[in-house]
Design a protein around this motif. Structure first.
Motif, PDB file in Angstrom:
ATOM      1  N   ASP A  89       4.473 -18.659   0.855  1.00 45.42           N
ATOM      2  CA  ASP A  89       3.495 -19.586   1.425  1.00 45.42           C
ATOM      3  C   ASP A  89       3.290 -20.794   0.511  1.00 45.42           C
ATOM      4  N   ASN A 121       6.235 -23.128   0.747  1.00 42.41           N
ATOM      5  CA  ASN A 121       6.148 -23.861   2.007  1.00 42.41           C
ATOM      6  C   ASN A 121       5.159 -25.017   1.877  1.00 42.41           C
ATOM      7  N   ASP A 122       4.003 -24.752   1.257  1.00 39.97           N
ATOM      8  CA  ASP A 122       3.015 -25.809   1.060  1.00 39.97           C
ATOM      9  C   ASP A 122       3.567 -26.928   0.174  1.00 39.97           C
ATOM     10  N   LEU A 160       5.807 -29.012   2.268  1.00 42.88           N
ATOM     11  CA  LEU A 160       5.017 -29.858   3.168  1.00 42.88           C
ATOM     12  C   LEU A 160       4.461 -31.066   2.412  1.00 42.88           C
ATOM     13  N   THR A 188      -1.465 -29.626  -0.506  1.00 42.39           N
ATOM     14  CA  THR A 188      -1.336 -28.803   0.695  1.00 42.39           C
ATOM     15  C   THR A 188      -1.653 -27.363   0.336  1.00 42.39           C
ATOM     16  N   ARG A 248      -2.279 -23.617   2.523  1.00 43.84           N
ATOM     17  CA  ARG A 248      -2.372 -22.873   3.782  1.00 43.84           C
ATOM     18  C   ARG A 248      -2.118 -23.794   4.983  1.00 43.84           C
ATOM     19  N   LYS A 249      -1.126 -24.693   4.842  1.00 46.04           N
ATOM     20  CA  LYS A 249      -0.689 -25.643   5.871  1.00 46.04           C
ATOM     21  C   LYS A 249      -1.706 -26.735   6.179  1.00 46.04           C
ATOM     22  N   SER A 276       5.961 -31.588  10.908  1.00 44.26           N
ATOM     23  CA  SER A 276       6.057 -30.244  11.468  1.00 44.26           C
ATOM     24  C   SER A 276       5.591 -29.219  10.431  1.00 44.26           C
ATOM     25  N   GLY A 277       4.680 -28.344  10.850  1.00 47.26           N
ATOM     26  CA  GLY A 277       4.158 -27.316   9.955  1.00 47.26           C
ATOM     27  C   GLY A 277       2.764 -27.621   9.453  1.00 47.26           C
ATOM     28  N   VAL A 278       2.352 -28.893   9.485  1.00 43.21           N
ATOM     29  CA  VAL A 278       0.999 -29.254   9.062  1.00 43.21           C
ATOM     30  C   VAL A 278       0.038 -28.895  10.194  1.00 43.21           C
ATOM     31  N   GLU A 279      -0.969 -28.102   9.863  1.00 42.64           N
ATOM     32  CA  GLU A 279      -1.929 -27.665  10.883  1.00 42.64           C
ATOM     33  C   GLU A 279      -3.233 -28.447  10.855  1.00 42.64           C
TER      34      GLU A 279
END
Length: 192
Positions: free
Chosen positions: A120, A123-124, A127, A151, A153-154, A178-181
């Protein structure tokens, strides 16, 4: 290498970076990427790094592996992100940050949850890199942008100084990745 010498080593490395180059500031477990130029004076940059490192070290000492908290500081404003074991810990770290000498304000974006996984966090980090690129591409003028991008937790957090128009451009650019919430703006408004 223990965490405190690592923190000191990373701060010294960060201080050697120039203001016009995108930089990575590390304070304990905190990683934020600066986009554009840095309008802060060298003294303010040093103070921000010191505040972040010391708050981070206190959190690590208090919670060890039970928490994963990023501490980012820009202009004496603190952003706390990550995971804590319970509401009491969340309140304690918020109080620690907000009452730390020199802190103007503390934004507590931590959540009660188990510490995030390495996957995780990677991934952050990816991002954040993609958001930095999008902001620079969309805004066009790196010298007009002063954002620290984090970033967790998205969710993308923007801290810094910018005009309302550039802040909106940066937030929009981040939201299209894509992936940013979620995109959260903690930006001091600078009039053009």
């Amino acid at each position: 290498m223990s965490k405190k010498p690592l923190i000191i080593t990373l701060i010294v490395a960060a201080l050697g970076l120039t203001a016009c180059v995108p930089a990575v500031f590390v304070a304990g477990a905190a990683v934020g990427a600066l986009v554009g130029s840095d309008p802060r004076s060298p003294q303010t940059q040093t103070s921000d790094l010191k505040i972040g490192a010391e708050i981070s070290a206190r959190i690590i000492d208090a919670y060890k592996e039970r928490a994963h908290v990023n501490v980012n500081v820009f202009g004496a404003r603190v952003l706390l992100t990550g995971e804590v074991p319970d509401d009491a810990a969340r309140q304690n770290i918020a109080q620690l940050a907000s009452t730390y000498p020199g802190v103007r304000f503390a934004h507590n974006e931590t959540v009660v949850a188990p510490p995030s996984s390495t996957t995780d966090r990677l991934n952050d980090t990816q991002l954040t890199a993609r958001v930095r690129t999008a902001i620079l591409t969309d805004a066009g003028d790196a010298h007009a942008i002063h954002f620290l991008v984090t970033t967790e937790r998205k969710a993308v957090y923007l801290m810094g100084q910018a005009s309302p128009a550039l802040t909106d451009i940066a937030a929009r650019a981040a939201s299209y990745i894509s992936g940013v919430e979620r995109v959260v703006k903690y930006v001091d408004v600078k009039q053009p």
